[in-house]
Design an enzyme around this catalytic site. Structure first.
Site, short mmCIF file in Angstrom:
data_model
loop_
_atom_site.label_atom_id
_atom_site.label_comp_id
_atom_site.label_asym_id
_atom_site.label_seq_id
_atom_site.Cartn_x
_atom_site.Cartn_y
_atom_site.Cartn_z
N SER A 119 0.83 -1.67 0.44
CA SER A 119 -0.37 -0.24 -0.09
C SER A 119 0.74 1.25 0.23
O SER A 119 0.41 2.21 0.20
CB SER A 119 -0.79 -0.13 1.23
OG SER A 119 -1.81 -1.02 0.80
N HIS A 140 -1.26 -3.00 -7.10
CA HIS A 140 -1.88 -2.96 -5.84
C HIS A 140 -3.09 -2.36 -5.88
O HIS A 140 -3.86 -1.76 -6.72
CB HIS A 140 -1.27 -1.79 -5.35
CG HIS A 140 -1.78 -0.21 -3.73
ND1 HIS A 140 -2.50 0.57 -4.26
CD2 HIS A 140 -2.30 -1.38 -3.25
CE1 HIS A 140 -3.02 1.17 -3.00
NE2 HIS A 140 -2.98 -0.41 -1.92
N GLU A 152 -3.46 -0.34 -8.67
CA GLU A 152 -2.41 0.93 -9.57
C GLU A 152 -1.90 -0.26 -9.23
O GLU A 152 -1.23 -0.65 -9.25
CB GLU A 152 -1.80 1.47 -8.19
CG GLU A 152 -3.33 2.53 -7.69
CD GLU A 152 -2.61 3.99 -6.42
OE1 GLU A 152 -1.89 4.73 -6.72
OE2 GLU A 152 -2.47 3.07 -5.31
N ASN A 190 -3.66 6.59 -1.50
CA ASN A 190 -3.34 6.43 -0.14
C ASN A 190 -2.87 7.30 0.26
O ASN A 190 -2.59 7.84 1.11
CB ASN A 190 -1.82 5.21 0.67
CG ASN A 190 -3.44 3.64 0.77
OD1 ASN A 190 -4.57 3.97 0.94
ND2 ASN A 190 -2.31 2.16 -0.10
#
Ligand SMILES: CC(=O)CC(=O)SCCNC(=O)CCNC(=O)[C@H](O)C(C)(C)COP(=O)(O)OP(=O)(O)OC[C@H]1O[C@@H](n2cnc3c(N)ncnc32)[C@H](O)[C@@H]1OP(=O)(O)O
Ligand SMILES: NC(=O)C1=CN([C@@H]2O[C@H](COP(=O)(O)OP(=O)(O)OC[C@H]3O[C@@H](n4cnc5c(N)ncnc54)[C@H](OP(=O)(O)O)[C@@H]3O)[C@@H](O)[C@H]2O)C=CC1
Length: 291
Positions: A119, A140, A152, A190
């Site tokens: 992450s 991701h 991602e 994130n």
């Protein structure tokens, strides 16, 4: 080279979701974990979630059966060596991830692509400790994997174009949408989402609101599907704290300092849904706020 077999390391909430979508798309999946219990639980969760898709007419019973038959598990990490693509989805700790890639390395095929579902952790740094930084990427997924549309894709400084294209083809085959992110702490989602969650914990810590009023405010006032504290419990408070620490260390800006209350919950082992207690207590029929 077309990817056919996928190794998944870590059979937690992300690992089981990744195995689910890969098997449904026709890939042969081999999933490993350090715990047999985690592997058994992951297979049972995939079965339950596929069944839910059958019951809602999203997939047929035959598709579910075929997907389940494509998932195998092992406690021996090195069994994943011969697969075409490895997606590491173990705990969000750099030393854990480094050790996994180190152990795998002597057993890999020359063409095997290594990826991490991290992450937040630097892809360039993880890649630099392997024998194949050009065949290393960030892959991701978002939680819950079978539902969320985005993946991602993060290139490290050395990632080559063939590796990026091979991963992009996998994202397309599983019917998801790729967003390309540069390799900086916590990437795109994130970088934006986690400071919001951390701010929600500060809002709680400072007594501006309680768990219920904070979550309700963001659900009804900003149309978020889950309140930020409910979402933090869903992600895992250990993962949220690890991401904030990577942002804080990597960007060296105090605006990313993790809220002491978040640290306290993690120190208590109240990690959210996965331990049945976090900002809510999940041990009864209905989640009950802990503050
Ligand atoms: C931390 C990181 O590194 C990155 C991240 O992942 S950040 C977290 C990103 N995720 C989020 O922000 C999630 C926010 N929450 C949501 O979007 C929603 O609350 C939710 C999709 C999780 C659940 O939605 P809901 O409407 O409350 O629940 P529900 O009606 O049961 O489910 C919606 C659909 O998802 C399906 N679903 C839910 N969970 C599922 C699962 N685990 N597996 C398969 N299907 C699932 C349901 O079957 C349902 O499907 P249909 O539309 O076909 O009927
Ligand atoms: N939670 C989320 O919303 C998201 C998480 N991620 C990322 O995905 C990764 C996994 O997160 P998540 O699934 O939530 O975490 P979980 O805690 O649910 O699962 C992690 C799993 O990895 C296992 N594990 C730990 N060490 C090893 C090892 N050396 N080898 C193999 N398995 C190991 C753990 O076993 P044990 O329990 O026995 O320690 C556990 O079963 C993290 O990098 C996280 O940042 C990415 C997107 C969203």
């Amino acid at each position: 080279m077309e990817i056919q077999t996928i190794g998944v390391v870590g059979a937690g909430q992300m690992g089981n979701g990744i195995a689910h979508v890969m098997a449904l798309a026709g890939y042969d999946v081999l999933m490993s974990d350090i715990s047999q219990e985690a592997l058994d639980k992951a297979v049972a969760t995939v079965d339950k979630n596929l069944e839910r898709q059958v019951s809602r007419d999203r997939i047929s019973q035959a598709e579910k059966d075929a997907a389940m038959a494509r998932i195998r598990t092992t406690m021996t990490l090195t069994d994943l060596g011969p697969t075409d693509l490895i997606i590491e989805a173990a705990t969000e700790r750099e030393t854990v991830k480094q050790a996994i890639f180190e152990d795998l390395q002597p057993h890999l095929k020359p063409h095997t692509i290594l990826t991490s579902n991290t992450s937040s952790i630097s892809i360039t740094r993880l890649a630099s400790r392997t024998d194949r930084p050009e065949k290393f990427m960030g892959f991701h997924f978002m939680n819950p994997v079978p539902v969320m549309q985005l993946v991602e894709l993060i290139r490290g400084i050395a990632t080559d174009e063939a590796t990026y294209k091979a991963c992009l083809a996998v994202v397309e085959r599983i019917g998801k949408t790729a967003a390309s992110a540069e390799d900086f702490p916590a990437f795109i989602v994130n970088r934006i989402l986690m400071p919001m969650i951390n701010e929600a914990v500060y809002t709680l810590y400072e007594g501006v609101g309680n768990v219920r009023s904070i979550d309700q405010s963001m659900k009804l006032g900003a149309n978020h599907p889950m309140g930020p504290l409910e979402l933090a419990d869903f992600i895992g408070l250990d993962t949220c704290l690890a991401i904030m620490n990577v942002l804080h260390d990597g960007l060296a800006d105090t605006k990313y300092r993790p809220c002491p209350l978040l640290t306290k919950y993690v120190e208590a082992g109240w990690l959210g849904r996965k331990t049945k207690r976090g900002f809510y207590d999940y041990r009864g029929d209905e989640p009950v706020p802990t503050r």
